[in-house]
Each structure stands twice: as C-alpha cells, then as structure tokens.
Design an enzyme around this catalytic site. Sequence first.
Site, PDB file in Angstrom:
ATOM      1  CB  ILE A  87      -1.270   0.088   0.769  1.00 45.82           C
ATOM      2  CG1 ILE A  87      -0.079   0.351   2.130  1.00 45.82           C
ATOM      3  CG2 ILE A  87      -2.102  -1.314   0.977  1.00 45.82           C
ATOM      4  CD1 ILE A  87      -1.105   0.340   3.919  1.00 45.82           C
ATOM      5  CE1 TYR A 120      -1.446   0.485  15.507  1.00 40.35           C
ATOM      6  CE2 TYR A 120      -2.644   0.153  17.212  1.00 40.35           C
ATOM      7  CZ  TYR A 120      -2.597  -0.344  15.911  1.00 40.35           C
ATOM      8  OH  TYR A 120      -3.098  -1.049  15.894  1.00 40.35           O
TER       9      TYR A 120
END
Length: 281
Positions: free
Chosen positions: A38, A126
């Site tokens: 991606i 994250y």
Amino acid sequence: MVVIVTGASGQLGQSLQFIAPNYPEIEFHFYTSGELNITDLENCKNIFAETKPDFCINTAAYTAVDKAESEPEKAHLINVTGAANLVKVCKEFDTILLHISTDFVFDGKASKPYTEEDLPNPTGVYGQTKLDGEKAIQKIWEKHFIIRTSWVYSQFGNNFMKTMLRLGAERDSLSVVNDQIGTPTNAVDLAEALMKIILAYNLQPTTDNFGIFNFSNEGQCSWYDFAKKIFEINKMEIDLQAIPSSSYPTPAKRPGYSVLDKSKIKEVFGVEVSLWDRKLI
Ligand SMILES: NC(=O)c1ccc[n+]([C@@H]2O[C@H](COP(=O)([O-])OP(=O)(O)OC[C@H]3O[C@@H](n4cnc5c(N)ncnc54)[C@H](OP(=O)(O)O)[C@@H]3O)[C@@H](O)[C@H]2O)c1
C-alpha cells in the site's frame, strides 16, 4: 460484487479468508504485502485496474505498537501514506473503502465507552499514525467506512491470546497488567461485521452512512481478566498475578480505558455483538 483485501497474511486478513467461502456471491481477491504494497501507489493502481473492485477492505497496517516509538517514519509510511494511497485509488475507481482503525486513537481518560463522536487524543506513535490515516481518508474520499476496533485476537497471526497460550505452556507463573481496561475482539466476528456492512450497502447504497463505526465484542475486562479467561477455557493451571502497568513499563503508553460503544454499528447495520468471554477462538 468484487471485494479486494489488503494485508491478507495478517490476522484480520486471514480471518476474512476463513469466512470468504460463506459468501459465494462475492468475488474476493486477497493480497499479501508482497503482492499489494500500500505504500506503492503504482502497485495499488495496477491491482485496482486489474480487478475493478466495488469494495476494498484495508487490513494492512504497521501494528507494532511499541516498535513504532523508535521507527515513527515507517509507521507513518504504512499507516498514513499507505492509507492515503489506497483511498486515492478508491476515488479513481469509485471503490468503497473499509479501513480498520483502533481504540489507541484515544487517550483512555474516559470513564464510559467511547462513541464515534468522542475526541481522539493518541498517547503514542502507533495511535497517532492510525488517527492521521483516518484523517487522510476523510479528506480524500467520502465513500469510506472507518471501523475502529480493539484488542483483536484469533487463531491466526500474532495476538495476546496466542502469546498467553505459548507462555502458559512454558511457565508456571505469569504477571499480567490489570489497570488497562478494554474489550477483546474476535477477529472472525470483526470480519463478519465488515461483511454485514458491505452487504447492507450493496442492498441499499446510500451515502448517509459513510463515516466512523466502532466494533469490538461486548463487555469489558483488563488484560489480566482476559488472560485468566484464556487459561480457564483452555484448562491450563497457571499462577497468574495481577500487576499495575507501572510494573510492566513499555515504550508506548497505552490508554488506561478504551472500551468502545457499539450502538451505532448495531443500529445502522444490525450487527449483533457477542460478549467477549462467550467464546475465545
Ligand atoms: N491487532 C490488534 O489488536 C488491533 C487492535 C485495534 C486495531 N487493529 C487494526 O486492525 C487492522 C488489522 O490488524 P491485524 O491484527 O490483522 O494486524 P497484523 O496481523 O499485524 O496484519 C497486518 C498486515 O499488514 C501487512 N502490511 C504491512 N505493511 C504493509 C504494506 N506496506 N502493504 C501491504 N500490507 C502491509 C502485514 O504484512 P507483512 O506481515 O507481510 O508485513 C500484515 O499482514 C490494522 O489496521 C490494525 O491497526 C488491530
């Protein structure tokens, strides 16, 4: 109906492959990171040109919560640039994106389950990159569903349940934190919820429902409670100690409370949510 799935070798990717035979009306295409990266826009375009998907489920992500603290550029590349690449291609091919996000977008200071309207405030790299990925999607293409989930486990890939089963087989005693409260999510239940969204949209395409949805199992527990249940169900006798997070320091700070309110997905899509401790595989 054509559905493509990124991150096919991850635990959600594998869970979707596990349930795919139950949906013969759907032509699934599953891609591992080697087949569909991606972070590579051209790669994404080529795959979309080949398959012309109606829906794209993006399970691909940088998910190493602690490691992200020391490699923020890599986490950003996959979780933000990668998500942006995919959504750009979704826009070009008029594909609806289902993107998976996380309870780690929240700081955990709440005392009641987080709704989709609550303000995110990530405590680590994250969570921040996942939030920035959500924002990139929202900015580029309105035809998206962002599904926030938490504490995902399954028979596939790496997850807390499998770690506990491994450690439980190796050791007589274990210490697990009991001051982080959330809800485990069975990855197959999550996969089924994603299919429910796709089928509902396909039956009655409406732009009204695009946006963010929460999905986890029902109820709440600490990681200690989760571990206790895992050992109970698997009839493993372990001396299990509850400890505070301060006794188990990690590079990334985790939200102390991250229970998600599932009212919206239940009301809009009729998704049924089972209790987290009803079954543990
Ligand atoms: N696991 C949890 O507890 C949890 C909780 C909340 C939200 N989520 C979210 O749920 C989603 C699915 O998580 P999961 O547990 O299935 O994660 P996972 O098991 O770590 O799988 C992630 C997958 O993404 C792939 N990937 C990494 N970089 C990629 C790239 N550049 N292009 C394409 N694929 C790439 C990985 O492939 P390789 O293995 O080949 O690198 C891996 O197969 C993620 O969005 C995650 O943020 C997970």
